[in-house]
Enzyme design. Structure first.
Site, PDB file in Angstrom:
ATOM      1  N   ARG A  97       0.838  -1.209   0.000  1.00 28.89           N
ATOM      2  CA  ARG A  97       0.000   0.000   0.000  1.00 28.89           C
ATOM      3  C   ARG A  97       0.871   1.257   0.000  1.00 28.89           C
ATOM      4  NH1 ARG A  97      -2.171   2.385   4.297  1.00 28.89           N
ATOM      5  NH2 ARG A  97      -2.228   0.481   5.525  1.00 28.89           N
ATOM      6  N   TYR A 141     -16.203  15.106 -16.668  1.00 25.34           N
ATOM      7  CA  TYR A 141     -16.587  13.687 -16.612  1.00 25.34           C
ATOM      8  C   TYR A 141     -17.709  13.499 -15.577  1.00 25.34           C
ATOM      9  CZ  TYR A 141     -16.067   8.701 -15.528  1.00 25.34           C
ATOM     10  OH  TYR A 141     -16.295   7.376 -15.291  1.00 25.34           O
ATOM     11  N   ASP A 187      -7.683  16.800 -16.102  1.00 22.76           N
ATOM     12  CA  ASP A 187      -7.955  15.404 -16.461  1.00 22.76           C
ATOM     13  C   ASP A 187      -7.541  15.238 -17.925  1.00 22.76           C
ATOM     14  OD1 ASP A 187      -9.128  13.004 -17.256  1.00 22.76           O
ATOM     15  OD2 ASP A 187     -10.875  13.268 -15.962  1.00 22.76           O
ATOM     16  N   LYS A 207      -8.406   3.826 -19.563  1.00 23.91           N
ATOM     17  CA  LYS A 207      -8.791   4.150 -20.934  1.00 23.91           C
ATOM     18  C   LYS A 207      -7.609   3.897 -21.877  1.00 23.91           C
ATOM     19  CE  LYS A 207     -12.462   5.115 -18.689  1.00 23.91           C
ATOM     20  NZ  LYS A 207     -12.806   6.431 -18.192  1.00 23.91           N
TER      21      LYS A 207
HETATM   22  C1  PLP Z   1     -13.215   7.000 -16.993  1.00 22.73           C
HETATM   23  C2  PLP Z   1     -12.875   8.401 -16.687  1.00 22.73           C
HETATM   24  C3  PLP Z   1     -12.652   8.808 -15.362  1.00 22.73           C
HETATM   25  C4  PLP Z   1     -12.773   7.861 -14.186  1.00 22.73           C
HETATM   26  O1  PLP Z   1     -11.814   6.870 -14.221  1.00 22.73           O
HETATM   27  P1  PLP Z   1     -12.002   5.392 -13.584  1.00 22.73           P
HETATM   28  O2  PLP Z   1     -10.750   4.697 -13.934  1.00 22.73           O
HETATM   29  O3  PLP Z   1     -13.225   4.785 -14.192  1.00 22.73           O
HETATM   30  O4  PLP Z   1     -12.183   5.595 -12.108  1.00 22.73           O
HETATM   31  C5  PLP Z   1     -12.314  10.139 -15.151  1.00 22.73           C
HETATM   32  N1  PLP Z   1     -12.222  11.020 -16.175  1.00 22.73           N
HETATM   33  C6  PLP Z   1     -12.440  10.661 -17.450  1.00 22.73           C
HETATM   34  C7  PLP Z   1     -12.318  11.686 -18.529  1.00 22.73           C
HETATM   35  C8  PLP Z   1     -12.780   9.349 -17.745  1.00 22.73           C
HETATM   36  O5  PLP Z   1     -13.020   9.003 -19.018  1.00 22.73           O
END
Ligand code: PLP
Length: 392
Positions: A58, A111, A183, A208
């Site tokens: 962790r 998001y 992000d 992603k």
């Molecule tokens: C999927 C996504 C998230 C969240 O990510 P997780 O891995 O599902 O927790 C945040 N921002 C964007 C733009 C995303 O596509």
């Protein structure tokens, strides 16, 4: 486990660094791919913690550190932190940087999960927020309050694919000494490196395009500031948002092909967007690479490609959109994006279902908006899939 510096120099090209940064062959066996350290704990040579390289997973783990170093390298950053999910990264970031009484200024089209985190989890803690269209720089600047402690943006936005002028937002924030987080999931470091524009912390859902194979969840924060890095690490360990080593290992494997996967999917997305524009069944196509996109020129100043996401509105409203997605077969109905396979979803009813009707209306997110994530299938097959769905 510090890897050989010669393999991760920042002056190597992206694809070279994606394969080698942060990693070195196993010194014991010579294994070309560093082994997966799938362990929860580490034998301590002494009770002085600093005399041991690792303590407990962790806190840190060699496989996770390799990925963190690779991600930092690709984002032109000093530090990387890998999390159990993108939301784990984001919640750790927000809770480490904001306290009760503070205000967060966010883009109006974030998001869906980020929106829920801010409105439903941070608000009851006494952290307020406003959401303003960041393409309107004057309105965005005017929304800064004396207690604004963080500005959070995305570009291109999800799913409306607005392009936010990163340098301009950073200028506005710096004038008031407010940190900016971004992000960067929709672009990945292959297409966009926001730290180069002065952004303080970049966040990713590595689930992603970075991992890219739709088989592992993860998230990341990358940044330059040493003090903030220590603070974020402290919160991550305290919250337990750390990922499993196997998730890091899978993500490292996916990361190696990020560049060539992105090149291929961007090229197909551009072809599909151009073709979709000519289809009589389609009312609107939004893709940053199209001449019809009002911010194509801005996109070219901060992105190295236009991405693999296309947003369309078919004629016939929500029913037509739903019916269309029932008829596609290669474009499978699922949330998520950036993977090897093409996906389609209706964000207003899926990824952004947690947003209020009014907030969705304010950004133009109606039930007939379809988001396409273009994968690695051929353009001809993807086009044929959509063509038969339109024709039915
Ligand atoms: C999927 C996504 C998230 C969240 O990510 P997780 O891995 O599902 O927790 C945040 N921002 C964007 C733009 C995303 O596509």
């Amino acid at each position: 486990m510090s890897s050989s510096a010669s393999l991760q120099r920042i002056d190597h090209d992206f694809n070279t660094r994606a394969v080698h940064a942060g990693q070195s062959p196993c010194p014991v066996t010579g294994a070309v791919i560093p082994p997966l350290y799938q362990t929860s704990t580490f034998i301590q040579q002494s009770l002085v913690k600093d005399e041991n390289p690792y303590f407990y997973t962790r806190f840190s783990n060699p496989t996770i550190e390799m990925l963190e170093e690779a991600l930092a390298n690709l984002e032109h950053a000093r530090h990387g932190l890998f999390f159990a999910s993108g939301m784990g990264a984001l919640s750790t970031l927000f809770l480490a940087m904001l306290k009760p009484g503070d205000h967060l200024l966010g883009e109006s089209n974030l998001y869906g999960g980020t929106d829920v985190l801010i409105r439903k989890i941070l608000a009851p803690l006494g952290i307020t927020a406003s959401f303003v269209d960041a393409t309107d720089l004057d309105a965005f600047r005017a929304a800064i309050r004396p207690n604004t402690r963080l500005i959070h943006i995305e570009s291109p936005t999800n799913p409306m694919l607005k392009i936010i002028d990163i340098a301009a937002i950073v200028d506005i924030a710096k004038a008031k000494a407010i940190p900016v987080s971004m992000d960067n999931t929709f672009c990945s470091p292959y297409l966009q490196t926001p730290l180069d524009f002065g952004v303080d912390v970049v966040m990713h859902s590595t689930t992603k395009s970075i991992a890219g194979h739709s088989d592992v969840i993860g998230g990341a924060l990358v940044l330059n500031d040493d003090t903030l890095h220590e603070r974020l690490k402290f919160y991550q360990v305290g919250f337990g948002a750390t990922a499993d080593p196997f998730a890091a290992w899978l993500t490292l494997r996916g990361l190696k092909t990020l560049g060539i996967r992105t090149e291929a999917s961007c090229q197909t997305a551009m072809q599909l967007a151009q073709w979709l524009q000519q289809q009589p069944q389609v009312a609107q196509v939004i893709y940053p690479g199209l001449d019809s996109h009002p911010q194509k020129a801005l996109a070219q100043t901060q992105m190295r490609g236009f991405g693999s996401m296309i947003t369309i509105k078919p004629h016939g409203g929500a029913d037509a959109a739903e019916a269309l997605l029932k008829r596609t077969s290669l474009f499978q109905l699922a949330v998520s994006l950036g993977g090897i396979e093409s996906l389609a979803c209706i964000p207003a009813r899926q990824t952004h279902a947690g947003m209020s009707v009014d907030d969705k209306a304010a950004i133009g997110l109606s039930n007939d908006v379809i988001r396409l994530s273009v994968g690695l299938e051929s353009f001809a097959d993807l086009k044929a899939d959509l063509a038969q769905a339109f024709a039915a």
